[in-house]
Design a protein around this motif. Structure first.
Motif, PDB file in Angstrom:
ATOM      1  N   ALA A 120       0.833  -1.207   0.000  1.00  0.00           N
ATOM      2  CA  ALA A 120       0.000   0.000   0.000  1.00  0.00           C
ATOM      3  C   ALA A 120       0.866   1.255   0.000  1.00  0.00           C
ATOM      4  CB  ALA A 120      -0.935  -0.006   1.203  1.00  0.00           C
ATOM      5  N   THR A 121       1.955   1.222   0.753  1.00  0.00           N
ATOM      6  CA  THR A 121       2.869   2.362   0.798  1.00  0.00           C
ATOM      7  C   THR A 121       3.499   2.610  -0.567  1.00  0.00           C
ATOM      8  OG1 THR A 121       3.352   1.935   3.135  1.00  0.00           O
ATOM      9  CG2 THR A 121       4.935   3.297   1.925  1.00  0.00           C
ATOM     10  N   ALA A 122       3.989   1.537  -1.189  1.00  0.00           N
ATOM     11  CA  ALA A 122       4.603   1.683  -2.514  1.00  0.00           C
ATOM     12  C   ALA A 122       3.583   2.193  -3.531  1.00  0.00           C
ATOM     13  CB  ALA A 122       5.187   0.356  -2.966  1.00  0.00           C
ATOM     14  N   THR A 123       2.367   1.667  -3.466  1.00  0.00           N
ATOM     15  CA  THR A 123       1.301   2.113  -4.379  1.00  0.00           C
ATOM     16  C   THR A 123       0.998   3.590  -4.174  1.00  0.00           C
ATOM     17  OG1 THR A 123       0.369  -0.117  -4.421  1.00  0.00           O
ATOM     18  CG2 THR A 123      -1.083   1.678  -5.103  1.00  0.00           C
ATOM     19  N   ALA A 124       0.938   4.028  -2.929  1.00  0.00           N
ATOM     20  CA  ALA A 124       0.658   5.442  -2.635  1.00  0.00           C
ATOM     21  C   ALA A 124       1.781   6.340  -3.137  1.00  0.00           C
ATOM     22  CB  ALA A 124       0.461   5.632  -1.134  1.00  0.00           C
TER      23      ALA A 124
END
Length: 168
Positions: free
Chosen positions: A126-130
């Motif tokens: 989720a962090t990488a996607t954000a």
């Protein structure tokens, strides 16, 4: 190295929670090392067990311990029970029950560890996607470049034989 000895109800023995002693002076360490059997019906009849300081300090008459192992065989810890009574305090049925109970405990710990790993991977994803979304909204060229770098990194990982979990 010190190891926690008492983490539960210490009332019967009078030992305070958090009491620690050198690992080498514990029954569990000696059992795991193969120096003592899993069940000691009368510790006074076993020279190694009788010589351990904890035997007289706590008035241990009988002792029983089984390992807590994960499915890959790695050791998590031990499940132990002691009694001030000698002879008859533990039976083979008690030892069998402890083995079954240890398997249940180990499975639960392993399940919780897997759930934590899954949660951590989901957070990382989720962090990488954000971060990628933020970059994309600010600069299209950098976003395309970032996606290309990720794709190439995944291709290298696949070529190296890394599994899906390692590449996420």
């Amino acid at each position: 190295r010190l190891r926690r000895l008492i983490a539960g109800d210490s009332t019967p023995s009078g030992t305070d929670p958090g009491y620690a002693l050198p690992l080498e002076e514990t029954y569990c360490h000696r059992i795991l090392a193969g120096e003592l059997p899993n069940m000691i019906p009368d510790v006074q009849q076993n020279a190694i067990a009788a010589a351990l300081p904890i035997t007289t300090e706590e008035g241990i008459g009988a002792f029983c311990s089984v390992p807590l192992r994960f499915s890959d065989g790695s050791l998590f810890g031990t499940l132990c029970a002691s009694s001030s009574e000698r002879r008859g305090a533990f039976s083979l049925r008690d030892l069998e029950f402890m083995h079954v109970f240890a398997r249940i405990i180990s499975d639960q710990f392993e399940h919780q560890a897997q759930a934590r790993r899954t949660h951590d991977l989901e957070l990382e994803n989720a962090t990488a996607t954000a971060i990628l979304a933020a970059v994309a909204s600010r600069d299209a060229y950098t976003a395309e470049h970032s996606h290309a770098v990720v794709e190439r990194a995944l291709a290298v990982a696949r070529e190296r034989g890394l599994d899906a979990e390692a590449t996420q």
